[in-house]
Write a protein that holds these residues in place. Structure first.
Motif, PDB file in Angstrom:
ATOM      1  N   VAL A  53      -0.173   4.086  -2.372  1.00  0.00           N
ATOM      2  CA  VAL A  53      -1.412   4.744  -1.949  1.00  0.00           C
ATOM      3  C   VAL A  53      -1.099   5.757  -0.837  1.00  0.00           C
ATOM      4  O   VAL A  53      -1.572   6.892  -0.856  1.00  0.00           O
ATOM      5  CB  VAL A  53      -2.424   3.680  -1.430  1.00  0.00           C
ATOM      6  CG1 VAL A  53      -3.700   4.336  -0.958  1.00  0.00           C
ATOM      7  CG2 VAL A  53      -2.699   2.625  -2.496  1.00  0.00           C
TER       8      VAL A  53
ATOM      9  N   GLU B  34       0.961   8.805  -2.089  1.00  0.00           N
ATOM     10  CA  GLU B  34       0.167   9.726  -2.908  1.00  0.00           C
ATOM     11  C   GLU B  34      -0.511  10.767  -2.017  1.00  0.00           C
ATOM     12  O   GLU B  34      -0.780  11.883  -2.440  1.00  0.00           O
ATOM     13  CB  GLU B  34      -0.864   8.933  -3.717  1.00  0.00           C
ATOM     14  CG  GLU B  34      -1.076   9.522  -5.096  1.00  0.00           C
ATOM     15  CD  GLU B  34      -1.922   8.616  -5.968  1.00  0.00           C
ATOM     16  OE1 GLU B  34      -1.654   7.402  -5.997  1.00  0.00           O
ATOM     17  OE2 GLU B  34      -2.849   9.148  -6.600  1.00  0.00           O
TER      18      GLU B  34
ATOM     19  N   TYR C 174      -5.114  -5.715  -5.593  1.00  0.00           N
ATOM     20  CA  TYR C 174      -5.019  -5.592  -4.135  1.00  0.00           C
ATOM     21  C   TYR C 174      -5.793  -6.720  -3.457  1.00  0.00           C
ATOM     22  O   TYR C 174      -6.155  -6.623  -2.298  1.00  0.00           O
ATOM     23  CB  TYR C 174      -5.529  -4.214  -3.683  1.00  0.00           C
ATOM     24  CG  TYR C 174      -4.509  -3.129  -3.967  1.00  0.00           C
ATOM     25  CD1 TYR C 174      -3.543  -2.808  -3.029  1.00  0.00           C
ATOM     26  CD2 TYR C 174      -4.486  -2.467  -5.182  1.00  0.00           C
ATOM     27  CE1 TYR C 174      -2.572  -1.850  -3.291  1.00  0.00           C
ATOM     28  CE2 TYR C 174      -3.532  -1.503  -5.458  1.00  0.00           C
ATOM     29  CZ  TYR C 174      -2.574  -1.198  -4.510  1.00  0.00           C
ATOM     30  OH  TYR C 174      -1.617  -0.254  -4.772  1.00  0.00           O
TER      31      TYR C 174
ATOM     32  N   HIS D 119       0.817  -1.223   0.000  1.00  0.00           N
ATOM     33  CA  HIS D 119       0.000   0.000   0.000  1.00  0.00           C
ATOM     34  C   HIS D 119       0.847   1.268   0.000  1.00  0.00           C
ATOM     35  O   HIS D 119       0.316   2.368   0.190  1.00  0.00           O
ATOM     36  CB  HIS D 119      -0.950   0.001   1.201  1.00  0.00           C
ATOM     37  CG  HIS D 119      -2.037  -1.018   1.056  1.00  0.00           C
ATOM     38  ND1 HIS D 119      -1.858  -2.338   1.401  1.00  0.00           N
ATOM     39  CD2 HIS D 119      -3.287  -0.929   0.554  1.00  0.00           C
ATOM     40  CE1 HIS D 119      -2.963  -3.007   1.124  1.00  0.00           C
ATOM     41  NE2 HIS D 119      -3.842  -2.181   0.616  1.00  0.00           N
TER      42      HIS D 119
END
Ligand code: FAD
Ligand code: PYC
Length: 417
Positions: free
Chosen positions: A243, A246, A305, A240
């Protein structure tokens, strides 16, 4: 509470019901000196070393689920350092050296078992490539031996060295210092030791935003348990990571997240005393202390995912295992699962500062980061404490993708790719 012969004996009289909790579960404080995102082995190890070695104890580890619920609790626990290139050899052997005394350091039995890693070479090309690795390892002072098929079979009885199979074995490398450890115990051992030094472990606490000040530096995080102020954030979120980063406006990272699967059999009497890996046919196997055969597969070849993965991948791996160990054909498999692994293009990790002041990253370990747990945690802690990459970590910075200085370990890491 230290574990010792006496404390075990004392607790035996109360049927082990009176052990205190192993780590605290505090409410989040409004501010910390350092926040680590991700309560896997890497994040917890970083927090432990920040406190134990660098004297930074006002630290929180924020974990969106439960500690060890990510890849740290889903892997096949292979530990080795027989990578090809000097930068990687230094990195993985730094970790292996910490493994060798980790139970004593943490006063927690992580069950590190250096039972030897046998890497099978199938065919002429494999033999050439593996001997190149072997010589590179020896030059770097890392133990590695070449075994003929007969010697490999003597080291691992039951191995099928017949020439009449689809991928006949042409020899094998052996790293005797390599082996396995108990993955949960590693997570719990670091959590317990870090908590005892004052680190707050915040479970069920998902990071939803990263705050930056007018100068661009990080100022804190938003989490599902409230806002936390901090000037230093270390992200160790495996699959992750892109993510999370970001959220700091870092844009796209050179990472692809894919499922990687493993499975275990019913428990059996001791049968396989080492770790056997075959890169070419994407299969690896060892036996846990409980007796289950622990078997791993290659990655699913698509970005996802999902923590399950496709059944055809495990079927392919079991084909390979049955060819290498025909006597296992009738063994029943108990369960399989997947984890989300973060792969870089050169199959080497990313460890160091980011262009955002105060934001540090440790990711890209892909299919091979369990072995690096103590080493990566130590290097991330050193990097955060000093504000610049530790020399062993320096070649693994994010900037290598812009500079074209890739560290290609596809062959050494390839077992699961
Ligand atoms: P993780 O343990 O995944 O920890 C990351 C944590 O971050 C997770 O707990 C996650 O919940 C948390 N997180 C994510 N997003 C957020 C958020 N927004 N807020 C808060 N927390 C967040 N490596 C080897 O060396 N040897 C092996 O034999 C091996 N076998 C493997 C087999 C399988 C099936 C898999 C899946 C992996 C395998 N690996 C192996 C790779 C290894 O498991 C990983 O590289 C390593 O465990 C990564 O550790 P970590 O602590 O970085 O990640
Ligand atoms: O990196 O050694 C490794 C590995 C084995 C299985 C998955 N990764």
């Amino acid at each position: 509470m230290r574990f010792s012969f006496l404390s075990l004996l004392r607790n035996a009289f109360s049927a082990h019901r009176d052990w205190p909790e192993q780590w605290r579960s505090p409410e989040p404080k409004p501010a910390y000196d350092v926040v680590i995102v991700g309560g896997g082995g890497h994040g917890l190890a970083a927090a432990y070393f920040l406190a134990a070695e660098f004297g930074i104890r006002n630290v929180a580890v924020v974990e969106r689920g439960w500690i060890g619920g990510g890849n740290s609790g889903r892997n096949t626990t292979i530990v080795r350092s027989n990578y090809l290139l000097e930068d990687s050899e230094a990195l993985y052997d730094h970790s292996l050296k910490i493994w060798e005394n980790l139970s004593q350091t943490l006063n927690y039995n992580v069950m590190f078992s250096p039972r030897g890693i046998l890497m099978l070479a199938h065919g002429h090309h494999d033999v050439q490539s593996f001997t190149r690795h072997l010589h590179a390892n020896r030059l770097a002072g890392i133990d590695s031996e070449w075994l003929s098929p007969e010697e490999a079979r003597a080291f691992c009885p039951g191995l099928n060295i017949s020439k009449d199979i689809r991928y006949p074995i042409g020899g094998a490398t052996l790293q005797r210092r390599g082996g396995v450890a108990r993955h949960d115990a590693v997570v719990w051992g670091f959590a317990r030791a870090a908590s005892a030094l004052g680190v707050d472990i915040l479970q069920n606490c998902e990071v939803t935003g990263i705050r930056r000040g007018p100068d661009g530096a990080v100022t804190g995080l938003d989490t599902t348990r409230g806002a936390i102020a901090t000037r230093k954030i270390g992200v160790s979120a495996a699959g992750h990571t892109s993510v999370v980063l970001e959220m700091a406006g870092l844009g796209r990272l050179p990472l692809e997240s894919t499922p990687l699967q493993a499975l275990v059999s019913e428990p059996l009497k001791p049968l396989i005393s080492c770790v056997v890996m075959s890169n070419t046919i994407h299969a690896y196997i060892s036996q846990s202390d409980k007796g289950d055969l622990v078997i791993g597969a290659g990655t699913d070849q698509y970005v996802s995912y999902s923590q399950t993965g496709g059944l055809q991948i495990t079927a392919h791996t079991l084909d390979a295992i049955c060819e290498l160990f025909p006597h296992l054909r009738r063994v029943r498999m108990m369960r399989n699962w997947g984890g989300i692994v973060d792969n870089t293009v050169d199959r080497s990790p990313i460890l160091g500062p980011t262009p955002v002041p105060g934001l540090f990253v440790n990711c890209g370990w892909g299919t091979g980061g369990f072995k690096a747990t103590p080493g990566a945690g130590h290097l991330l802690a050193a990097t955060i404490a000093r504000g610049e990459a530790h020399p062993i970590a320096a070649p693994f910075g994010l900037d290598r993708f812009a500079r074209g200085r890739l560290i290609d370990e596809a062959a050494a890491a390839a077992v699961a790719h």
